[in-house]
Write a protein that holds these residues in place. Structure first.
Motif, mmCIF file in Angstrom:
data_model
loop_
_atom_site.group_PDB
_atom_site.id
_atom_site.type_symbol
_atom_site.label_atom_id
_atom_site.label_comp_id
_atom_site.label_asym_id
_atom_site.label_seq_id
_atom_site.Cartn_x
_atom_site.Cartn_y
_atom_site.Cartn_z
ATOM 1 N N CYS A 1 45.754 21.174 82.132
ATOM 2 C CA CYS A 1 46.166 22.200 81.168
ATOM 3 C C CYS A 1 45.728 21.779 79.766
ATOM 4 O O CYS A 1 45.986 20.658 79.343
ATOM 5 C CB CYS A 1 47.686 22.358 81.231
ATOM 6 N N LEU A 2 45.050 22.661 79.083
ATOM 7 C CA LEU A 2 44.644 22.388 77.712
ATOM 8 C C LEU A 2 45.805 22.723 76.786
ATOM 9 O O LEU A 2 46.266 23.853 76.751
ATOM 10 C CB LEU A 2 43.416 23.225 77.341
ATOM 11 N N ALA A 3 46.292 21.728 76.075
ATOM 12 C CA ALA A 3 47.449 21.912 75.194
ATOM 13 C C ALA A 3 46.980 22.169 73.763
ATOM 14 O O ALA A 3 47.322 21.447 72.840
ATOM 15 C CB ALA A 3 48.357 20.689 75.261
ATOM 16 N N ASN A 4 46.194 23.210 73.614
ATOM 17 C CA ASN A 4 45.669 23.574 72.300
ATOM 18 C C ASN A 4 46.134 24.973 71.955
ATOM 19 O O ASN A 4 46.661 25.693 72.805
ATOM 20 C CB ASN A 4 44.133 23.551 72.317
ATOM 21 N N ALA A 5 45.882 25.359 70.731
ATOM 22 C CA ALA A 5 46.167 26.737 70.330
ATOM 23 C C ALA A 5 45.320 27.663 71.195
ATOM 24 O O ALA A 5 44.211 27.294 71.599
ATOM 25 C CB ALA A 5 45.832 26.925 68.853
ATOM 26 N N PRO A 6 45.818 28.864 71.513
ATOM 27 C CA PRO A 6 45.067 29.774 72.393
ATOM 28 C C PRO A 6 43.620 29.997 71.973
ATOM 29 O O PRO A 6 42.715 29.973 72.799
ATOM 30 C CB PRO A 6 45.879 31.065 72.343
ATOM 31 N N GLY A 7 43.383 30.201 70.707
ATOM 32 C CA GLY A 7 42.014 30.420 70.236
ATOM 33 C C GLY A 7 41.126 29.207 70.466
ATOM 34 O O GLY A 7 39.953 29.332 70.834
ATOM 35 N N THR A 8 41.696 28.037 70.260
ATOM 36 C CA THR A 8 40.948 26.799 70.495
ATOM 37 C C THR A 8 40.651 26.624 71.982
ATOM 38 O O THR A 8 39.543 26.234 72.362
ATOM 39 C CB THR A 8 41.741 25.592 69.962
ATOM 40 N N THR A 9 41.633 26.942 72.826
ATOM 41 C CA THR A 9 41.445 26.837 74.279
ATOM 42 C C THR A 9 40.311 27.745 74.735
ATOM 43 O O THR A 9 39.455 27.338 75.528
ATOM 44 C CB THR A 9 42.753 27.188 75.012
ATOM 45 N N VAL A 10 40.294 28.960 74.238
ATOM 46 C CA VAL A 10 39.221 29.901 74.580
ATOM 47 C C VAL A 10 37.874 29.318 74.172
ATOM 48 O O VAL A 10 36.913 29.339 74.952
ATOM 49 C CB VAL A 10 39.461 31.271 73.904
ATOM 50 N N ASN A 11 37.799 28.766 72.965
ATOM 51 C CA ASN A 11 36.541 28.191 72.488
ATOM 52 C C ASN A 11 36.109 26.992 73.326
ATOM 53 O O ASN A 11 34.916 26.809 73.579
ATOM 54 C CB ASN A 11 36.654 27.796 71.012
ATOM 55 N N ILE A 12 37.061 26.182 73.771
ATOM 56 C CA ILE A 12 36.735 25.023 74.609
ATOM 57 C C ILE A 12 36.147 25.490 75.943
ATOM 58 O O ILE A 12 35.105 25.003 76.385
ATOM 59 C CB ILE A 12 37.982 24.137 74.845
ATOM 60 N N ILE A 13 36.802 26.466 76.573
ATOM 61 C CA ILE A 13 36.337 26.961 77.867
ATOM 62 C C ILE A 13 34.945 27.580 77.731
ATOM 63 O O ILE A 13 34.040 27.292 78.519
ATOM 64 C CB ILE A 13 37.345 27.968 78.457
ATOM 65 N N LEU A 14 34.772 28.429 76.740
ATOM 66 C CA LEU A 14 33.466 29.073 76.536
ATOM 67 C C LEU A 14 32.381 28.054 76.199
ATOM 68 O O LEU A 14 31.250 28.141 76.697
ATOM 69 C CB LEU A 14 33.557 30.142 75.448
ATOM 70 N N SER A 15 32.721 27.067 75.377
ATOM 71 C CA SER A 15 31.742 26.030 75.012
ATOM 72 C C SER A 15 31.339 25.206 76.226
ATOM 73 O O SER A 15 30.153 24.899 76.416
ATOM 74 C CB SER A 15 32.317 25.102 73.937
ATOM 75 N N CYS A 16 32.316 24.852 77.059
ATOM 76 C CA CYS A 16 32.006 24.087 78.274
ATOM 77 C C CYS A 16 31.111 24.890 79.213
ATOM 78 O O CYS A 16 30.183 24.349 79.816
ATOM 79 C CB CYS A 16 33.291 23.663 78.986
ATOM 80 N N ALA A 17 31.372 26.188 79.332
ATOM 81 C CA ALA A 17 30.532 27.037 80.184
ATOM 82 C C ALA A 17 29.116 27.130 79.620
ATOM 83 O O ALA A 17 28.128 27.035 80.362
ATOM 84 C CB ALA A 17 31.147 28.426 80.315
ATOM 85 N N LEU A 18 29.006 27.310 78.321
ATOM 86 C CA LEU A 18 27.694 27.395 77.680
ATOM 87 C C LEU A 18 26.925 26.087 77.844
ATOM 88 O O LEU A 18 25.743 26.091 78.221
ATOM 89 C CB LEU A 18 27.850 27.737 76.194
ATOM 90 N N LEU A 19 27.594 24.962 77.602
ATOM 91 C CA LEU A 19 26.928 23.668 77.761
ATOM 92 C C LEU A 19 26.537 23.416 79.217
ATOM 93 O O LEU A 19 25.482 22.844 79.499
ATOM 94 C CB LEU A 19 27.833 22.547 77.237
#
Length: 162
Positions: free
Chosen positions: A93-111
């Motif tokens: 579970c990512l314990a970040n702010a929702p916007g940050t979590t979205v950015n992490i998931i999208l960034s990981c997918a892009l990378l």
């Protein structure tokens, strides 16, 4: 083994079929004239463009279809496994702010997609083919009980597996 459509709209845990119902991919394939097919597990409603495994295959053709359907879907499971090994932060579970979590998931997918395109960070274990057994997905949300999906699937089985 790349991500083509990612939906990170809803916080928390939602069933895959619910997420898919609100995706651009669902809209595209439901309106497509390409006759392209998607594969889903038993947790999805069978539709003319989304084929699911048969719950109780009877004929040899139906058993062949199920075997091929499951083996093809294994690519999806392997892709998620590779993605999570490449980005361990996605395993928990990512314990970040929702916007940050979205950015992490999208960034990981892009990378992940970039690394696949340029053959970076690929190990032998990434390409291993696993023979996963079919799991009966829990059907969630509104299910389309129309006969069009199962009829299209049956016609496909007859045409390609008989």
């Amino acid at each position: 083994m790349e991500f083509l459509d990612i939906v990170v709209r809803w916080p928390g845990s939602y069933h895959d079929s619910f997420i898919f119902s609100g995706s651009h991919a669902n809209k595209y394939f439901s309106e497509s004239i390409d006759h392209a097919l998607l594969l889903g597990d038993g947790g999805y409603a069978c539709k003319p463009y989304l084929f699911t495994p048969l719950r109780t295959p009877v004929t040899p053709s139906e058993r062949k279809y199920n075997k091929c359907q499951i083996r093809t879907r294994n690519i999806i499971e392997r892709t998620f496994g590779i993605w999570k090994r490449k980005f361990p932060c996605l395993r928990s579970c990512l314990a970040n702010a929702p916007g940050t979590t979205v950015n992490i998931i999208l960034s990981c997918a892009l990378l992940h997609n970039i690394s696949r395109k340029y053959n970076q960070y690929t190990t032998d274990s990434d390409e291993e083919e696993e023979d996963l057994e079919e799991e009966d997905g829990e059907v969630a949300g509104e299910i389309d009980h129309s006969i069009l999906g199962p009829a299209a699937r049956q016609a496909y089985i007859i045409r390609h597996f008989s």
